[in-house]
Design a protein around this motif. Structure first.
Motif, PDB file in Angstrom:
ATOM      1  N   ILE A  65       0.830  -1.197   0.000  1.00 36.11           N
ATOM      2  CA  ILE A  65       0.000   0.000   0.000  1.00 36.11           C
ATOM      3  C   ILE A  65       0.869   1.254   0.000  1.00 36.11           C
ATOM      4  O   ILE A  65       1.804   1.371   0.789  1.00 36.11           O
ATOM      5  N   ILE A  66       0.567   2.192  -0.894  1.00 37.03           N
ATOM      6  CA  ILE A  66       1.303   3.459  -0.939  1.00 37.03           C
ATOM      7  C   ILE A  66       0.909   4.309   0.261  1.00 37.03           C
ATOM      8  O   ILE A  66      -0.274   4.534   0.526  1.00 37.03           O
ATOM      9  N   ARG A  67       1.910   4.785   0.997  1.00 33.42           N
ATOM     10  CA  ARG A  67       1.681   5.566   2.219  1.00 33.42           C
ATOM     11  C   ARG A  67       1.772   7.068   1.996  1.00 33.42           C
ATOM     12  O   ARG A  67       1.137   7.841   2.706  1.00 33.42           O
ATOM     13  N   SER A  68       2.595   7.496   1.042  1.00 37.61           N
ATOM     14  CA  SER A  68       2.729   8.929   0.798  1.00 37.61           C
ATOM     15  C   SER A  68       3.113   9.189  -0.647  1.00 37.61           C
ATOM     16  O   SER A  68       3.752   8.356  -1.304  1.00 37.61           O
ATOM     17  N   ILE A  69       2.684  10.360  -1.146  1.00 39.06           N
ATOM     18  CA  ILE A  69       3.035  10.822  -2.487  1.00 39.06           C
ATOM     19  C   ILE A  69       3.397  12.299  -2.362  1.00 39.06           C
ATOM     20  O   ILE A  69       2.629  13.084  -1.810  1.00 39.06           O
ATOM     21  N   GLU A  70       4.569  12.679  -2.853  1.00 37.65           N
ATOM     22  CA  GLU A  70       4.988  14.084  -2.755  1.00 37.65           C
ATOM     23  C   GLU A  70       5.800  14.487  -3.972  1.00 37.65           C
ATOM     24  O   GLU A  70       6.754  13.804  -4.358  1.00 37.65           O
ATOM     25  N   PHE A  71       5.402  15.607  -4.578  1.00 36.68           N
ATOM     26  CA  PHE A  71       6.166  16.171  -5.681  1.00 36.68           C
ATOM     27  C   PHE A  71       7.323  16.990  -5.120  1.00 36.68           C
ATOM     28  O   PHE A  71       7.205  17.625  -4.073  1.00 36.68           O
ATOM     29  N   SER A  72       8.453  16.977  -5.843  1.00 35.78           N
ATOM     30  CA  SER A  72       9.569  17.845  -5.452  1.00 35.78           C
ATOM     31  C   SER A  72       9.162  19.295  -5.701  1.00 35.78           C
ATOM     32  O   SER A  72       8.214  19.573  -6.434  1.00 35.78           O
ATOM     33  N   LYS A  73       9.883  20.206  -5.103  1.00 39.12           N
ATOM     34  CA  LYS A  73       9.498  21.622  -5.192  1.00 39.12           C
ATOM     35  C   LYS A  73       9.677  22.186  -6.599  1.00 39.12           C
ATOM     36  O   LYS A  73       8.994  23.145  -6.971  1.00 39.12           O
ATOM     37  N   ASN A  74      10.574  21.590  -7.383  1.00 37.84           N
ATOM     38  CA  ASN A  74      10.723  22.022  -8.775  1.00 37.84           C
ATOM     39  C   ASN A  74       9.850  21.197  -9.721  1.00 37.84           C
ATOM     40  O   ASN A  74       9.914  21.392 -10.942  1.00 37.84           O
ATOM     41  N   ASN A  75       9.059  20.267  -9.161  1.00 43.92           N
ATOM     42  CA  ASN A  75       8.111  19.434  -9.913  1.00 43.92           C
ATOM     43  C   ASN A  75       8.774  18.517 -10.944  1.00 43.92           C
ATOM     44  O   ASN A  75       8.096  17.976 -11.812  1.00 43.92           O
ATOM     45  N   GLN A  76      10.084  18.307 -10.832  1.00 43.41           N
ATOM     46  CA  GLN A  76      10.767  17.438 -11.776  1.00 43.41           C
ATOM     47  C   GLN A  76      10.794  15.976 -11.337  1.00 43.41           C
ATOM     48  O   GLN A  76      11.164  15.101 -12.113  1.00 43.41           O
ATOM     49  N   SER A  77      10.409  15.737 -10.104  1.00 42.49           N
ATOM     50  CA  SER A  77      10.351  14.354  -9.625  1.00 42.49           C
ATOM     51  C   SER A  77       9.208  14.192  -8.640  1.00 42.49           C
ATOM     52  O   SER A  77       8.691  15.172  -8.081  1.00 42.49           O
ATOM     53  N   LEU A  78       8.814  12.963  -8.438  1.00 45.61           N
ATOM     54  CA  LEU A  78       7.764  12.611  -7.488  1.00 45.61           C
ATOM     55  C   LEU A  78       8.288  11.460  -6.646  1.00 45.61           C
ATOM     56  O   LEU A  78       8.919  10.536  -7.172  1.00 45.61           O
ATOM     57  N   ILE A  79       8.036  11.517  -5.352  1.00 45.73           N
ATOM     58  CA  ILE A  79       8.558  10.490  -4.444  1.00 45.73           C
ATOM     59  C   ILE A  79       7.393   9.805  -3.748  1.00 45.73           C
ATOM     60  O   ILE A  79       6.487  10.464  -3.214  1.00 45.73           O
ATOM     61  N   THR A  80       7.406   8.492  -3.751  1.00 51.26           N
ATOM     62  CA  THR A  80       6.373   7.714  -3.074  1.00 51.26           C
ATOM     63  C   THR A  80       7.017   6.811  -2.022  1.00 51.26           C
ATOM     64  O   THR A  80       8.167   6.402  -2.163  1.00 51.26           O
ATOM     65  N   SER A  81       6.253   6.520  -0.980  1.00 52.61           N
ATOM     66  CA  SER A  81       6.684   5.547   0.025  1.00 52.61           C
ATOM     67  C   SER A  81       5.572   4.530   0.199  1.00 52.61           C
ATOM     68  O   SER A  81       4.414   4.803  -0.077  1.00 52.61           O
ATOM     69  N   SER A  82       5.945   3.354   0.690  1.00 50.36           N
ATOM     70  CA  SER A  82       4.969   2.272   0.737  1.00 50.36           C
ATOM     71  C   SER A  82       5.234   1.344   1.912  1.00 50.36           C
ATOM     72  O   SER A  82       6.334   1.313   2.487  1.00 50.36           O
ATOM     73  N   SER A  83       4.211   0.582   2.258  1.00 49.25           N
ATOM     74  CA  SER A  83       4.368  -0.429   3.302  1.00 49.25           C
ATOM     75  C   SER A  83       5.248  -1.581   2.839  1.00 49.25           C
ATOM     76  O   SER A  83       5.583  -2.462   3.633  1.00 49.25           O
ATOM     77  N   ASP A  84       5.634  -1.594   1.558  1.00 47.31           N
ATOM     78  CA  ASP A  84       6.578  -2.617   1.089  1.00 47.31           C
ATOM     79  C   ASP A  84       8.018  -2.263   1.475  1.00 47.31           C
ATOM     80  O   ASP A  84       8.964  -2.947   1.085  1.00 47.31           O
ATOM     81  N   LYS A  85       8.164  -1.145   2.241  1.00 44.13           N
ATOM     82  CA  LYS A  85       9.441  -0.680   2.789  1.00 44.13           C
ATOM     83  C   LYS A  85      10.315   0.049   1.776  1.00 44.13           C
ATOM     84  O   LYS A  85      11.453   0.404   2.074  1.00 44.13           O
ATOM     85  N   PHE A  86       9.781   0.318   0.589  1.00 47.75           N
ATOM     86  CA  PHE A  86      10.551   0.994  -0.446  1.00 47.75           C
ATOM     87  C   PHE A  86      10.153   2.457  -0.597  1.00 47.75           C
ATOM     88  O   PHE A  86       8.984   2.817  -0.436  1.00 47.75           O
ATOM     89  N   LEU A  87      11.156   3.274  -0.916  1.00 50.18           N
ATOM     90  CA  LEU A  87      10.953   4.633  -1.415  1.00 50.18           C
ATOM     91  C   LEU A  87      11.218   4.593  -2.906  1.00 50.18           C
ATOM     92  O   LEU A  87      12.186   3.965  -3.348  1.00 50.18           O
ATOM     93  N   ASN A 103      15.416   0.575  -0.619  1.00 50.75           N
ATOM     94  CA  ASN A 103      14.846  -0.360   0.340  1.00 50.75           C
ATOM     95  C   ASN A 103      15.246   0.083   1.746  1.00 50.75           C
ATOM     96  O   ASN A 103      16.401  -0.044   2.142  1.00 50.75           O
ATOM     97  N   THR A 104      14.293   0.603   2.506  1.00 58.24           N
ATOM     98  CA  THR A 104      14.603   1.122   3.842  1.00 58.24           C
ATOM     99  C   THR A 104      14.580   0.041   4.912  1.00 58.24           C
ATOM    100  O   THR A 104      15.051   0.266   6.029  1.00 58.24           O
ATOM    101  N   ASN A 105      13.981  -1.096   4.597  1.00 55.46           N
ATOM    102  CA  ASN A 105      13.773  -2.161   5.587  1.00 55.46           C
ATOM    103  C   ASN A 105      12.934  -1.675   6.772  1.00 55.46           C
ATOM    104  O   ASN A 105      13.052  -2.175   7.881  1.00 55.46           O
ATOM    105  N   LYS A 106      12.118  -0.652   6.529  1.00 58.57           N
ATOM    106  CA  LYS A 106      11.243  -0.106   7.564  1.00 58.57           C
ATOM    107  C   LYS A 106       9.813  -0.068   7.029  1.00 58.57           C
ATOM    108  O   LYS A 106       9.586   0.274   5.872  1.00 58.57           O
ATOM    109  N   LYS A 107       8.844  -0.396   7.883  1.00 55.10           N
ATOM    110  CA  LYS A 107       7.447  -0.256   7.493  1.00 55.10           C
ATOM    111  C   LYS A 107       7.056   1.210   7.630  1.00 55.10           C
ATOM    112  O   LYS A 107       6.833   1.719   8.721  1.00 55.10           O
ATOM    113  N   ILE A 108       6.978   1.898   6.506  1.00 49.08           N
ATOM    114  CA  ILE A 108       6.804   3.347   6.485  1.00 49.08           C
ATOM    115  C   ILE A 108       5.357   3.747   6.767  1.00 49.08           C
ATOM    116  O   ILE A 108       4.422   3.160   6.235  1.00 49.08           O
ATOM    117  N   ILE A 109       5.196   4.770   7.604  1.00 48.15           N
ATOM    118  CA  ILE A 109       3.873   5.326   7.901  1.00 48.15           C
ATOM    119  C   ILE A 109       3.656   6.636   7.153  1.00 48.15           C
ATOM    120  O   ILE A 109       2.629   6.856   6.529  1.00 48.15           O
TER     121      ILE A 109
END
Length: 460
Positions: A65-87, A103-109
């Motif tokens: 499950i995707i936990r967060s979605i955030e665009f960079s301030k220059n809008n050239q990239s988008l970053i997502t985090s998930s309960s699969d422990k990946f950014l 792979n953060t090896n952490k269950k991201i909230i």
């Protein structure tokens, strides 16, 4: 965490037979070129210029499950985090190609980008915040999970990515407008204001909620003001630097057992848009920005006949309120739009027409669907973790948890077997003073010294 069975609220039981996956997050780029939203583990992008949904590589999608979605301030990239422990980092200039996975090896909230978007801070299920570089992989110390449960505590304290921690799950983190402070809200009713990057130096606590905090929201145009929602049914306005509550608006009279969720602040009209969990309304609360107070008498609401809203965002330069819905039947759409001025429903909105046309039907198993719904309805706010979890496992906490505060078995870190009981007890005794000491400058130095001594012993 204890092995208590997960409490499934009545609405979850009713909606467990839904045939559409609900949208858990909606957000947009600051240039308004893109709308991003998540369907379970899948990232979806609507291109405002092309008026269509983009096709992303299925092999690049998250597996949890995707936990967060955030665009960079220059809008050239988008970053997502998930309960699969990946950014994951997506290139907005190249059809949202996935250009990096960590792979953060952490269950991201939850997560938040720093000032120049070079780093991202993530909180895990145990109430700890970690920092990862998005531009220099050598700075990321990714710990390989150890099979020795008793060693988990030492591994976490020696993790170079660890920034600071709470005793319970952190449900939201925000940077101050100057990026010199980090605001973190947790399951145990408090909001902490820490200096950044030296988060062991605490500026203040915002204390006053009687149940878990749901979301925090900084007020544009008033750098000193913070809005918070809670399971206690109130919206609070704070001077966050002073830790002073300026105003409390109680909504328990409008909805039984109200759970308030601040969603977005409309800058041009100084209005807070928020929702109340399981209420089929979107609420709009005006604010007098100069006085720094809500105008309660001018509260407005938008009634939604189909279902209750989940995630709400302002798109099209603030002209449109876009909300995702909990699709209780096949006929309920997954999204809905309203004119932000007239509050009339916009049935011809190009964004919702595209989103609702997408096949959101699900073939998920019942348990998988329950997990998604719990995440969407933010039930993780009611789960004790970290020290609270350990105390329950150790038997030191004799108080029975309320049913809606029960814990998810899948989040258990420690084996509570007779074989490991003594090891767990030892970990509890060690973790409490360490985590407390990390809240002070002197304590942080003390811990760093201990870690250096441990490292020297390993080398010997």
């Amino acid at each position: 965490m204890s092995t208590t069975a997960v409490y499934i609220p009545p609405q979850i039981m009713v909606t467990s037979n839904i045939e559409k996956v609900p949208i858990s997050i909606i957000t947009h780029s600051s240039d308004n070129n893109f709308i991003a939203y998540s369907l379970n583990n899948k990232l979806n992008i609507f291109d405002n210029k092309l008026n269509k949904l983009l096709e992303l590589e299925s092999s690049s999608q998250h597996t949890g499950i995707i936990r967060s979605i955030e665009f960079s301030k220059n809008n050239q990239s988008l970053i997502t985090s998930s309960s699969d422990k990946f950014l994951k980092v997506w290139d907005t200039t190249n059809n949202f190609k996935n250009i990096k996975s960590i792979n953060t090896n952490k269950k991201i909230i939850c997560s938040i980008l720093n000032k120049d978007d070079s780093e991202i801070l993530v909180s895990d299920k145990c109430g700890d915040v970690f920092k990862y570089s998005l531009v220099d992989d050598s700075k990321n110390n990714i710990e390989v999970a150890s099979g020795d449960k008793s060693a988990k505590h030492d591994e976490k304290e020696s993790d170079k990515n660890l920034v600071f921690g709470h005793y319970s799950s952190i449900v939201d983190i925000k940077f101050s407008p100057c990026f010199n402070y980090l605001l973190s809200a947790d399951r145990d009713e408090k909001i902490r204001v820490s200096h950044y990057p030296n988060c062991f130096d605490i500026e203040s606590f915002c204390l006053g909620h009687t149940k878990y905090v749901t979301e925090i929201l900084l007020v544009p145009g008033r750098d000193d003001l913070l809005i918070s929602g809670s399971g206690d049914g109130t919206i609070k306005l704070w001077n966050w630097k002073q830790g002073k509550c300026l105003q409390t608006v109680d909504f328990n009279g409008k909805h039984e057992n109200a759970i308030t969720i601040p969603q977005v602040f409309k800058v041009d009209t100084n209005q807070l848009i928020f929702s109340i969990e399981n209420s089929n309304n979107i609420y709009i609360l005006p604010m007098n920005l100069e006085k720094g107070e809500f105008n309660q008498s001018e509260l407005k609401s938008i009634s939604i006949t189909q279902s209750s809203p989940i995630s709400i965002d302002l798109v099209n330069n603030g002209k449109t309120i876009l909300a995702s819905l909990l699709p209780t039947t096949k006929e309920v759409d997954v999204s809905i739009a309203f004119d932000s001025t007239t509050l009339a429903q916009d049935t011809d909105n190009k964004i919702i027409l595209a989103i609702n046309s997408l096949d959101a039907s699900t073939t998920l198993k019942l348990e998988e669907l329950k997990s998604i719904l719990e995440s969407v309805e933010k039930k993780q706010y009611r789960k004790h973790v970290s020290y609270s979890k350990q105390m329950m496992n150790s038997g030191d906490n004799k108080n029975k948890e309320d049913e809606d505060l029960s814990l998810d078995e899948q989040d258990i870190d420690d084996n509570n077997t007779t074989e490991n009981k003594n090891k767990n007890q030892e970990t509890i005794q060690d973790s409490r003073p360490l985590k407390l000491r990390k809240m002070t400058v002197e304590g942080d130095k003390e811990i760093q010294k201990e870690l250096e001594e441990k490292e020297l012993k390993k080398q010997e």
